[in-house]
Design an enzyme around this catalytic site. Sequence first.
Site, PDB file in Angstrom:
ATOM      1  N   ASP A 142      78.495  -4.400  33.278  1.00 21.85           N
ATOM      2  CA  ASP A 142      77.428  -5.388  33.176  1.00 21.85           C
ATOM      3  C   ASP A 142      78.022  -6.798  33.091  1.00 21.85           C
ATOM      4  OD1 ASP A 142      78.031  -5.995  30.416  1.00 21.85           O
ATOM      5  OD2 ASP A 142      77.037  -4.120  29.887  1.00 21.85           O
ATOM      6  N   LYS A 143      77.155  -7.800  33.073  1.00 22.97           N
ATOM      7  CA  LYS A 143      77.588  -9.189  33.186  1.00 22.97           C
ATOM      8  C   LYS A 143      78.508  -9.602  32.046  1.00 22.97           C
ATOM      9  CE  LYS A 143      75.735 -13.847  33.829  1.00 22.97           C
ATOM     10  NZ  LYS A 143      74.517 -14.673  33.992  1.00 22.97           N
TER      11      LYS A 143
END
Length: 380
Positions: free
Chosen positions: A209-210
């Site tokens: 994820d980011k």
Amino acid sequence: LNHMKSMIIILLFTMMRRAVLRRFPLFSSPLVRSRCMSYSPSSAQDIAPTVAEVQGTFIPAEIDPIADSHHVLRSAFQKKNYVRLDKLLSNLGITTRRNSVSFIKKNNITVAIGEDEFQEFDHQKNALVTKRKEVIKRVPYSTIVYPPAVRFNNEPLEFVKKLCIVMHKPRGYVCSHTRDEPESKIVFDLLPKQILSLKPKLSIAGRLDKWASGLLILSQDGKLISKIIQQNVHKKQYTVELKHDAKGNEPELFASGDLTLRSEKKACLPASLEILEPRKVQITLQEGKYHQIRRMIAAAGNLSLGVHRDKIGDISLDGLLPGTYRDLTNAELQHLWTNTPLEKCSDDYVHEAPRQKKKRHLRKRFPDTEPKKEDKKQKK
């Protein structure tokens, strides 16, 4: 009427010619046809070290074009490492498929078709020394070539093999080819334009994820990607920072296999958890679900502040700085393909794809030379 008769005769002649070439593909090339007409056992040694040019296809010199012509043609059309010249240049991002014809004519695009020996006087040794020189040839755009043999300005092409790299993903980058917002950052911004122009595009094996960081494996080989993300093949190791102190029952809860995430009916596979510090743990997973680390920590009654991937199988970052990348070694590729320990893998490994079934239009043209196995029913 005379004009109609001539047109019909020409049409029949072309149909017969195509039928003959399909039945005997060896005689479609002028070079091989001339060698076949003048072939004799005494000239076999002169033909063996040369390169066969069969239907515009360049084959390595280990195969005799006359003794085993069907094997030559079958290997040229069925192996994936042989490709048309214009398609190869387009896949490498050198030019487009439409402009490849003019690009090949204007630029120095050649193919190495063998080596030639010559003698040269060496002043230091005061004697004649035999040296080897590469023999190159210009070919049209539709030629089926062996990619490592292609030369651009007398230099071999880069990224001929399928690219497989390891990247250290920093926080704030999204694992995607597209941007949700114009200002958002993606992991492909960290790669040069030459790699981004390759076809097929690089795919990510196990996205992060980011706000997670750590190891990413990117490859052009879709089968390798699916091999990595399969369950129970290569385990993934993570280091997680917690918001609150660990309770102490997390290792048993994660290893039980009864932990069910929110909005899911099936429980997670058993995972190992090791408490390094009161607010720092190490988790090893054998599957990959959507935000699985954060959701498992939340199901255990805690929150994760930072997630960092350390390993995929036995492959680690090894001091790779954030935002940088490196190529996978042959030993690491062997570990990913065969699941053998990295210590036992060698750098001489070359992956060979399993042989595929022939297409229908190639079965008659290139029949199998191997004898067919008898069925058990016939023996009985």
